[in-house]
Scaffold this motif. Structure first.
Motif: not given
Length: 241
Positions: A109-127
């Motif tokens: 559960h914790n790892a999946v949510n960490e991955r979700a945040w990592q994916e959001i950070m990919k969208w937010e990179a350079g913004q």
């Protein structure tokens, strides 16, 4: 998110006791449970034991909690539930959790949510979020019964529907952005009980011009990358147990 909260997790455990000051980022209030995903892979095939009317976590379940990497707007990071809290939350929703599953379910559960945040950070990179201390998670909502248009489309193509959907709202220097996350399960090779996979489809919601801009830019990058033979970024990800 309550303004007076001290520590929380970025997934909404509204099924926790109402007096609790600490919560997590994933909504377990009305969705397909994490333990049932693994429980159905049990090698012995036995169902979960019956629970009393007023569930209480087994005394030997750990109470220690893991702090996530996901920052809150009021300082600090969100905090994930302990095994005992996770068990109690799921029992209150009649998911019939197994005590022995908690040591596996909670880390996943914790790892999946960490991955979700990592994916959001990919969208937010350079913004521009780095100019004000980084992007932070403001709020979260589980919407397991509200299937997204993309999930409906994938279902029409023959894919299994997601077992859960979350909406996470982030703050980027005062600008709020909503992200949609569809959670899928699958299986790798080998014994199914040891190869439960999680696929995350993370993208900005199309309810703002900023979300439309980010999605359009990503589409253009993927299309031109494929056209010119350059590697294209993927919006979805996978996390295996």
């Amino acid at each position: 998110m309550a303004s007076g909260s001290a520590d929380k997790c970025p997934v909404d455990h509204s099924s926790f006791a109402s007096s609790s000051k600490e919560q997590c980022p994933v909504d377990h209030s009305a969705r397909f449970s994490w333990s049932s995903i693994l429980g159905r892979q049990s090698q012995d095939g036995h169902g979960a034991a019956e629970l009393p009317d007023t569930p209480a976590p087994p005394a030997n379940l750990p109470l220690d909690r893991e702090t996530s990497s996901i920052p809150r707007v009021d300082g600090g990071n969100w905090v994930y539930p302990s095994q005992a809290q996770f068990f109690a939350a799921m029992a209150r929703k009649n998911h019939n959790p197994e005590e022995s599953d908690m040591k596996v379910v909670v880390p996943i559960h914790n790892a999946v949510n960490e991955r979700a945040w990592q994916e959001i950070m990919k969208w937010e990179a350079g913004q521009g979020g780095d100019k004000c201390g980084g992007v932070k998670l403001v709020s979260f909502r589980g919407r397991p019964n509200d299937r997204t248009p993309r999930a409906w489309w994938y279902s029409l193509l023959g894919f299994s529907p997601p077992f859960d959907r979350h909406d996470w709202v982030v703050d980027r220097c005062g600008h709020r952005m909503r992200y949609v996350i569809d959670f899928y399960t699958g299986h790798g090779g080998g014994p199914a009980s040891r190869n439960v996979s999680f696929f995350l489809d993370v993208r900005p919601a199309l309810d703002s011009w900023e979300g439309v801009r980010l999605r359009t830019e990503r589409f253009w990058q993927r299309w031109t990358g494929g056209l010119w033979g350059e590697p294209a970024n993927q919006a979805s990800t996978q996390s295996k147990s």
